[in-house]
Design an enzyme around this catalytic site. Sequence first.
Site, PDB file in Angstrom:
ATOM      1  N   GLU A  78      -4.815  -7.648  15.192  1.00  0.00           N
ATOM      2  CA  GLU A  78      -4.374  -6.560  14.762  1.00  0.00           C
ATOM      3  C   GLU A  78      -5.536  -5.428  14.975  1.00  0.00           C
ATOM      4  OE1 GLU A  78      -0.780  -5.472  11.958  1.00  0.00           O
ATOM      5  OE2 GLU A  78      -2.334  -5.290  11.016  1.00  0.00           O
ATOM      6  N   GLU A 111      10.396  -4.499   4.432  1.00  0.00           N
ATOM      7  CA  GLU A 111      10.577  -6.032   4.203  1.00  0.00           C
ATOM      8  C   GLU A 111      10.422  -6.262   2.662  1.00  0.00           C
ATOM      9  OE1 GLU A 111       8.822  -4.983   6.753  1.00  0.00           O
ATOM     10  OE2 GLU A 111       9.313  -6.413   8.445  1.00  0.00           O
ATOM     11  N   HIS A 169      -4.925 -34.738  16.705  1.00  0.00           N
ATOM     12  CA  HIS A 169      -3.838 -35.711  17.426  1.00  0.00           C
ATOM     13  C   HIS A 169      -2.771 -34.562  17.854  1.00  0.00           C
ATOM     14  CE1 HIS A 169      -5.313 -39.270  15.278  1.00  0.00           C
ATOM     15  NE2 HIS A 169      -5.912 -38.437  14.615  1.00  0.00           N
ATOM     16  N   GLY A 218      -5.049  -2.373   5.376  1.00  0.00           N
ATOM     17  CA  GLY A 218      -4.203  -3.581   4.880  1.00  0.00           C
ATOM     18  C   GLY A 218      -4.775  -5.001   5.239  1.00  0.00           C
ATOM     19  N   ARG A 219      -5.318  -5.291   6.218  1.00  0.00           N
ATOM     20  CA  ARG A 219      -5.718  -6.645   6.761  1.00  0.00           C
ATOM     21  C   ARG A 219      -7.261  -6.954   5.885  1.00  0.00           C
ATOM     22  NH1 ARG A 219      -4.902  -3.498  10.878  1.00  0.00           N
ATOM     23  NH2 ARG A 219      -6.432  -2.876  12.284  1.00  0.00           N
ATOM     24  N   LYS A 251       0.759  -1.046  -0.077  1.00  0.00           N
ATOM     25  CA  LYS A 251      -0.058   0.138  -0.013  1.00  0.00           C
ATOM     26  C   LYS A 251       0.963   1.376  -0.205  1.00  0.00           C
ATOM     27  CE  LYS A 251      -3.772   1.829   2.761  1.00  0.00           C
ATOM     28  NZ  LYS A 251      -4.627   1.716   4.230  1.00  0.00           N
TER      29      LYS A 251
HETATM   30  C1  G6Q Z   1      -2.660  -4.315   8.060  1.00  0.00           C
HETATM   31  C2  G6Q Z   1      -1.366  -3.581   8.420  1.00  0.00           C
HETATM   32  C3  G6Q Z   1       0.078  -4.245   7.724  1.00  0.00           C
HETATM   33  C4  G6Q Z   1       0.409  -3.910   6.476  1.00  0.00           C
HETATM   34  C5  G6Q Z   1       1.688  -4.365   6.167  1.00  0.00           C
HETATM   35  C6  G6Q Z   1       2.154  -3.923   4.718  1.00  0.00           C
HETATM   36  O1  G6Q Z   1      -3.763  -3.936   8.128  1.00  0.00           O
HETATM   37  O2  G6Q Z   1      -1.560  -2.200   7.985  1.00  0.00           O
HETATM   38  O3  G6Q Z   1      -0.126  -5.492   7.937  1.00  0.00           O
HETATM   39  O4  G6Q Z   1      -0.458  -4.497   5.665  1.00  0.00           O
HETATM   40  O5  G6Q Z   1       2.546  -3.546   6.949  1.00  0.00           O
HETATM   41  O6  G6Q Z   1       2.014  -2.832   4.584  1.00  0.00           O
HETATM   42  P1  G6Q Z   1       2.007  -2.215   2.914  1.00  0.00           P
HETATM   43  O7  G6Q Z   1       1.239  -2.870   2.108  1.00  0.00           O
HETATM   44  O8  G6Q Z   1       2.124  -0.763   3.139  1.00  0.00           O
HETATM   45  O9  G6Q Z   1       3.639  -2.653   2.426  1.00  0.00           O
END
Ligand code: G6Q
Length: 538
Positions: A349, A208, A380, A263-264, A202
């Site tokens: 989250e 990462e 199990h 994001g989530r 986003k």
């Molecule tokens: C979700 C969070 C988080 C986000 C990641 C990736 O609700 O905001 O998990 O999706 O940190 O962020 P970017 O899409 O900006 O790389």
Amino acid sequence: MNDLAWDKVEKDIFANKDISLRDLFNDDPKRAGRFTMKAAGWTLDYSKNLVTPSLLKKLVSLAEDSNLKQAINDMFAGEKINKTENRAVLHTALRNLSDDPVMVDGKDVMPEVRAVLASMSEFSDNVRKGKWLGYTGKKIKYVVNIGIGGSDLGPVMAYQALLPYTKRSIKMSFVSNVDGTHMAETLRKVKADQTLFIVESKTFTTQETMTNAMTARDWLVEKLGSKDAVAKHFVAVSTNAEEVAAFGIDVKNMFGFWNWVGGRYSLPSAIGLPLMVAIGSRNFNKFLKGYHRMDKHFATAPLNRNMPVLMGLLGILYSNGYGAESYAVLPYDQYMARFAAYLQQMDMESNGKSVDKQGNRVNCTTGPIVWGEPGTNGQHAFYQLIHQGTRMIPCDFIGFCHSHNMVGDHHDKLMANFFAQTEALAFGKTSEQCRSEGVPETLVPHKTFDGNHPTNTLLADKLTPENFGALIALYEHKVFVQGVIWNIFSFDQWGVELGKVLARKVLGELTSERRTLLQHDSSTNALIAFYRDANKRD
Ligand code: G6Q
């Protein structure tokens, strides 16, 4: 949480502290029917919960007194309910298949939503039909998605869940961890001239993702011998066109979304692009249709016949009324192996907060710990603790009447276990039963099952894109309901910031040419020094 309404719930729990599922079922032969409901392709049997009609009424009053109906309307109407980030929360617009407009700041966002979906469809059709060619003119055979958190967990989980609908000749991988192993092992499995990288972020600044994307870009340029190859092998999903262009991706190969998509909650946005490439645009639309059906149900059904509301209230009953710390999500379908991991982010989250909307400490416990594994593996492993341990762990059992792989009698056996487990958890086995079976007296305490362990059973015909979309929406709205009742902000995630900031500082201290004066606590200082020594850094 609304104290007055909660008091009534607590009093009811206290007055019925010896509540027993055995008695509830014996006293009411129609209980299962009374506590079963259907929505968007799903049947929810919530009869094996520690509730009476009177307690349910009080729980529904709690929802009413928390102004849940208004909160639902506000979310669907695009009000800026994510107040700490001053944003609307409109993942429901992404799957709004009706003709109704959805307004944000006085503007209907639906034309843009439809335009992005159309360009995603065109792109994924091209990749699937072999029309999108790599730098050397070859068709795409490998797709590597690069993202993390909300830009990874949804796509990878849904790709696995809908594997039977995927084009198997396209091999998909998902890289998220900044641990170089993740990228290195993935690159071992693909050929540069046939690989498409989808960089999903986003912000397009996430450490990462950008590290992984740069490593992939360097690898590709080295393998194909030209920087010009990047345009043919990289596309982006982002809200940040500037950074996408700076990375070297042509912005005409960028699929956008909006700051009102968390994001989530972004799987039904362009973040679902790898899924669409895998299952095709028609199946992706069916997936959105499932979401939309559950959205409509959530927005219109009365609170006492509203599936996400009931599941939310039952969760609150156990968290706040019984002190349950976690709940288990147990899908009896191997394709849903990553579902619990996905829900962990969605739930933990969103509702892992300890400050209410007014900025005060909350007056109750909030988001539970979510965990789970597909059945029957868990039986199990950890089911022992659910059956005979000292903690209450409410469980959601998720199953299907038909399997995608009708191999011999596997599915009947799987589902026999599915039904047997909720029965065993609810009704247990008394010491009298043990004795009547001739169990030696010394073993009776060990072989007795108290029962009374609450479960929900969610059943659908088959794991189709439509049913699956509806299931995800069900959990999204369940989480929303709980956030409203706990009076917390479910759509921000400030709790992930501190670690990120410190990591930037520590990175400098790990890699600087000369040792810098470390000003952390003595433990962190010593650990950093230890790492530098091990890497022979001055
Ligand atoms: C979700 C969070 C988080 C986000 C990641 C990736 O609700 O905001 O998990 O999706 O940190 O962020 P970017 O899409 O900006 O790389």
